[in-house]
Design a protein around this motif. Structure first.
Motif, PDB file in Angstrom:
ATOM      1  N   ASN A   2       9.600 -22.437 -28.522  1.00 52.05           N
ATOM      2  CA  ASN A   2       8.254 -22.448 -27.971  1.00 52.05           C
ATOM      3  C   ASN A   2       8.238 -21.603 -26.697  1.00 52.05           C
ATOM      4  N   GLU A   3       7.094 -21.567 -26.028  1.00 57.61           N
ATOM      5  CA  GLU A   3       6.949 -20.724 -24.845  1.00 57.61           C
ATOM      6  C   GLU A   3       7.916 -21.144 -23.729  1.00 57.61           C
ATOM      7  N   LYS A   4       8.112 -22.431 -23.567  1.00 59.24           N
ATOM      8  CA  LYS A   4       9.026 -22.940 -22.537  1.00 59.24           C
ATOM      9  C   LYS A   4      10.460 -22.474 -22.814  1.00 59.24           C
ATOM     10  N   ASP A   5      10.889 -22.577 -24.092  1.00 57.26           N
ATOM     11  CA  ASP A   5      12.235 -22.120 -24.465  1.00 57.26           C
ATOM     12  C   ASP A   5      12.403 -20.629 -24.202  1.00 57.26           C
ATOM     13  N   LYS A   7      10.780 -18.692 -22.063  1.00 55.96           N
ATOM     14  CA  LYS A   7      10.852 -18.422 -20.620  1.00 55.96           C
ATOM     15  C   LYS A   7      12.245 -18.734 -20.079  1.00 55.96           C
ATOM     16  N   PHE A   8      12.830 -19.834 -20.534  1.00 58.53           N
ATOM     17  CA  PHE A   8      14.181 -20.198 -20.092  1.00 58.53           C
ATOM     18  C   PHE A   8      15.204 -19.159 -20.532  1.00 58.53           C
ATOM     19  N   GLN A  11      14.830 -16.045 -18.494  1.00 53.92           N
ATOM     20  CA  GLN A  11      15.330 -16.269 -17.140  1.00 53.92           C
ATOM     21  C   GLN A  11      16.856 -16.194 -17.104  1.00 53.92           C
ATOM     22  N   TYR A  85       8.927 -16.397 -33.354  1.00 54.36           N
ATOM     23  CA  TYR A  85       8.029 -16.895 -32.333  1.00 54.36           C
ATOM     24  C   TYR A  85       7.167 -15.710 -31.904  1.00 54.36           C
TER      25      TYR A  85
END
Length: 89
Positions: A2-5, A7-8, A11, A85
């Motif tokens: 998902n978007e959170k994954d 971004k991590f 990063q 994704y």
């Protein structure tokens, strides 16, 4: 994923088990698949540049089939799973 994954992952960047590829190049992808198969495994992200910029890639059945064929043609055959994704494979 998902978007959170995503971004991590962006990063953290590339490392021992993460590789970014902006586009599909059969020779380079085959090399990465074999490298991960001979270590502890890993993830290859197609559509992300080395600079961590999401470029996207056109995901087609043909592209997915080509990647599966690369893994299947290794000796022994390498089992992989493909995840999508948005425009990242």
């Amino acid at each position: 994923m998902n978007e959170k994954d995503l971004k991590f992952i962006l990063q953290e960047g590339e490392g021992y088990n993460i590789e970014f590829k902006e586009s599909f190049d059969a020779k380079n992808i085959a090399k990465e698949i074999c490298a991960f198969a001979n270590s502890e495994g890993g993830r290859i992200f197609l559509g992300i540049a080395d600079s961590k910029q999401v470029k996207g890639i056109g995901i087609t059945n043909r592209l997915k089939s080509q990647i599966q064929d690369l893994a299947r043609n290794c000796d022994p055959e390498i089992k992989i799973s493909l995840e999508e994704y948005e425009n990242i494979l």
